[in-house]
Structure formats: C-alpha cells, structure tokens
Design a protein around this motif. Structure first.
Motif, short mmCIF file in Angstrom:
data_model
loop_
_atom_site.label_atom_id
_atom_site.label_comp_id
_atom_site.label_asym_id
_atom_site.label_seq_id
_atom_site.Cartn_x
_atom_site.Cartn_y
_atom_site.Cartn_z
N ARG A 280 -7.23 -20.85 -0.18
CA ARG A 280 -7.29 -22.41 -0.95
C ARG A 280 -6.11 -23.21 -0.15
O ARG A 280 -5.42 -23.78 0.08
CB ARG A 280 -7.65 -22.61 -1.70
CG ARG A 280 -8.83 -23.14 -1.77
CD ARG A 280 -10.05 -23.08 -2.80
NE ARG A 280 -11.22 -22.73 -2.95
CZ ARG A 280 -11.56 -22.78 -4.12
NH1 ARG A 280 -10.95 -21.95 -4.64
NH2 ARG A 280 -13.36 -22.00 -4.02
N GLU A 307 -9.14 -18.95 -4.23
CA GLU A 307 -8.33 -19.65 -4.50
C GLU A 307 -6.72 -18.69 -4.76
O GLU A 307 -6.96 -17.40 -5.05
CB GLU A 307 -8.42 -19.70 -5.98
CG GLU A 307 -7.09 -20.26 -6.91
CD GLU A 307 -6.49 -21.86 -6.52
OE1 GLU A 307 -4.88 -22.68 -6.49
OE2 GLU A 307 -6.85 -22.56 -5.72
N TYR A 312 -4.50 -14.03 -0.83
CA TYR A 312 -5.46 -14.60 -1.69
C TYR A 312 -6.14 -13.11 -1.86
O TYR A 312 -6.54 -13.01 -3.51
CB TYR A 312 -6.73 -15.18 -1.44
CG TYR A 312 -7.39 -14.74 -0.31
CD1 TYR A 312 -8.92 -14.17 -0.70
CD2 TYR A 312 -6.80 -14.65 0.71
CE1 TYR A 312 -9.22 -14.23 0.28
CE2 TYR A 312 -8.27 -14.29 2.13
CZ TYR A 312 -9.07 -13.66 1.67
OH TYR A 312 -10.03 -13.22 2.44
#
Length: 333
Positions: A280, A307, A312
């Motif tokens: 994100r 997230e 990530y």
C-alpha cells in the motif's frame, strides 16, 4: 563463451552454418538424423564447432544423444552449469513426485534468498523452485545478464525439465517481468503453460516514458539515494563503500535489464489466470499501474494489497503463501 551467452539462437545459427542452410530451417524440434539428414561426419563437424564456440568437452554433441535442437541446447547448458557446481534452480524441499511446482523469481539486485523460509508455508506435496540469476549467490562466477530476453532464455532452459506437472509462476518486481515474459515465451513456443501467474510490485508493461528514470545510468550516490528511498536494502549495503562496490554491478545490470526492455508490440492477453500483489505504501508502483495488468490476461484474478512498501512481502510470508495456494487451487479447478 559462457553459460549466460549460450542461447538457442546462437546454437541454431552455428548448426545452420555447418549445414550451409538458413537458420530458420533448424527448428527447435527438428530431428538431426531425420529431417536435417545429418550423417556421422556432419555430426562430428557440428560437435567440433560447438566445442570451439562454447568450451564444452570433446564430442559433446555426439555423446549427448540429443535428437533435437532444444535437447542439445539443454544438454550444453547443463554441461556448463555442471562446471560451476551450482544450479539456477534452488529447491529447499526437493520431492521425487510433487503434486505441483511453484517457481519464484527474485527482484533486481536480489537473489533467491528473497524467498528463504517460504517453503514451510506451502502444501507439503508442493515443490518450491527458487530461481537464481547469474552473478550472485552460488552463481557469482557467471557473468551478469543485463538483457531481459537473454535472462528468459537462461531460465527457460533451466526449468524445462521441471514442467512435467502442474506449475505456477510468482515474481516480485523485476521477477514479475521475467515471470510474465517467460510465460509469453512458453505460450509462443507451445510449451506447457503455468496454471497461474502472480506478479508482485511491478506495473503492467507500458510504453517507455521515462517517468521512473533510468537507475542504471545514475551516479553511485544517486543510485544509493534512490535505493534508500525505495526501501528493502540494508543500511550496511548502501552505507559501506566496500560492500556497495561489490554489489553495485548487480544492481546496475538488473536495472539496465528493466530500463532497456521494450514492451512487445503484440501483447495479446495470455490464456493464464493472473493475480497481482502490492504494498500500500509502494513509492514505485501505484494501484493504477497494478490494475493495468487486467489487459494482459484473459483471466484476471484481482489485486491484493498488503501493508508495507515495495518490499511488503518480507513481512507477509504466511498470508501471501495462503493467497498463492488458494489462487493455484482455484486456477486448477
């Protein structure tokens, strides 16, 4: 000549030269002793040329037992890889009869270690195959490959013997491009296709617009600053001059591969289910670029975002493994 430069087109041209025919007449599946009518003397001549060109042992072609160009290419590459005592496919949990195989492609400047520890999160009857590009890890003695088509050639040869059962591809960042291009190669050549393709933290192919800059042309300080901004590289690598100078050529070669790759004019949607993954807070790839992959498959399976930044996935092994396993099962149903 090195393993990295042993691509099938060079071998095709070499054989055509020995036979005094056009390269296109030497198809991948052409049988040497039948369709091309190669007798023992011609076979010896071809073997000699192969030895001189690729530095393989005497009578390599003769002893290979290869009947087609594709088989000969695979054999020569395996001989050269054998000389390095290392392989580009690392299998953390080798299985004699896996139900499926999942091939994992690493990012620019990285190695198979990106996927260290992943195997334990997948079904026990799956075999994970971690791909390693030349010039890093156990393949440090091999020259780096800075061209997308050549790296696809290299991996295509490496995994060809392992496509004998259901398989899937997952690639992160540069690995996503390689996984996509390798899928296109398999489709074009009529080889078995992955049951599912997963692309992570890499935008769908688009025309060159220079918006992301050209990292491989940056100065050392610019490149180090750019990598700090992207995230995922350890401070020791970027702050220690000695360490940086050891790894800088790997980054530059991989970024040159990405910066110089040209989107194919013919990008017919692949008949392969495709899922997209991203962070994100990724500063390189936004949601629009990720969703643009819809145009490159006939079976778009959606976008999953987690997230984190461009890397990530380092903090989401278990949920990613669950998502990949579900996607593979769904695609095979």
């Amino acid at each position: 000549m090195t393993t990295a430069s042993v691509n099938i087109e060079e071998l095709r041209a070499l054989i055509a030269g020995a036979l005094e025919i056009e390269p296109e007449e030497v198809t991948d599946e052409a049988h040497f002793t039948d369709e091309l009518e190669i007798d023992s003397l011609l076979m010896l001549e071809i073997s000699t040329r192969v030895e001189n060109a690729f530095g393989v042992p005497e009578n390599t072609v003769v002893i290979s037992g290869a009947k087609t160009l594709a088989e000969l290419h695979a054999f020569i590459t395996s001989k050269l890889l054998g000389q390095t005592s290392a392989q580009p496919v690392i299998r953390p949990r080798p299985l004699s009869d896996p139900a499926a195989r999942l091939f994992l492609f690493h990012h620019a400047g990285g190695s198979h270690l990106l996927y260290r520890g992943w195997a334990e999160h997948f079904p026990k009857d799956w075999e994970l195959c971690l791909l390693e590009a030349p010039g890093r890890g156990q393949l440090q003695s091999l020259p780096l490959i800075d061209d997308c088509d050549r790296l696809v050639d290299y991996f295509h040869t490496a995994i060809a013997p392992l496509l004998d059962r259901p398989f899937g591809f997952f690639g992160h960042s540069m690995g996503a491009l390689i996984a996509y291009q390798l899928t296109r190669r398999l489709h074009h050549e009529g080889d078995p296709l992955p049951k599912w393709l997963g692309v992570s933290a890499y935008g769908a192919p688009r025309g060159a617009d220079g918006a992301d800059g050209l990292p491989h042309l940056m100065s050392d300080e610019e490149l180090r600053g750019w990598l700090r901004n992207v995230g995922g590289s350890t401070p020791q690598l970027l702050d220690d001059d000695a360490v940086w100078h050891q790894f800088a050529p790997v980054f530059r070669a991989d970024f040159k591969l990405l910066d110089t790759w040209a989107r194919p004019r013919d990008h017919e949607p692949l008949p392969v289910p495709l899922s997209v993954f991203g962070g994100r807070r990724d500063k390189l790839i936004d949601e629009e670029r990720l969703l643009a992959w819809r145009a490159f498959t006939t079976h778009f399976r959606g976008l999953e975002r987690y997230e984190g930044d461009h890397f990530y996935l380092m903090n989401h092994r278990r949920p990613l493994a669950t998502a990949i396993t579900a996607a593979m099962h769904s695609a095979a149903a």
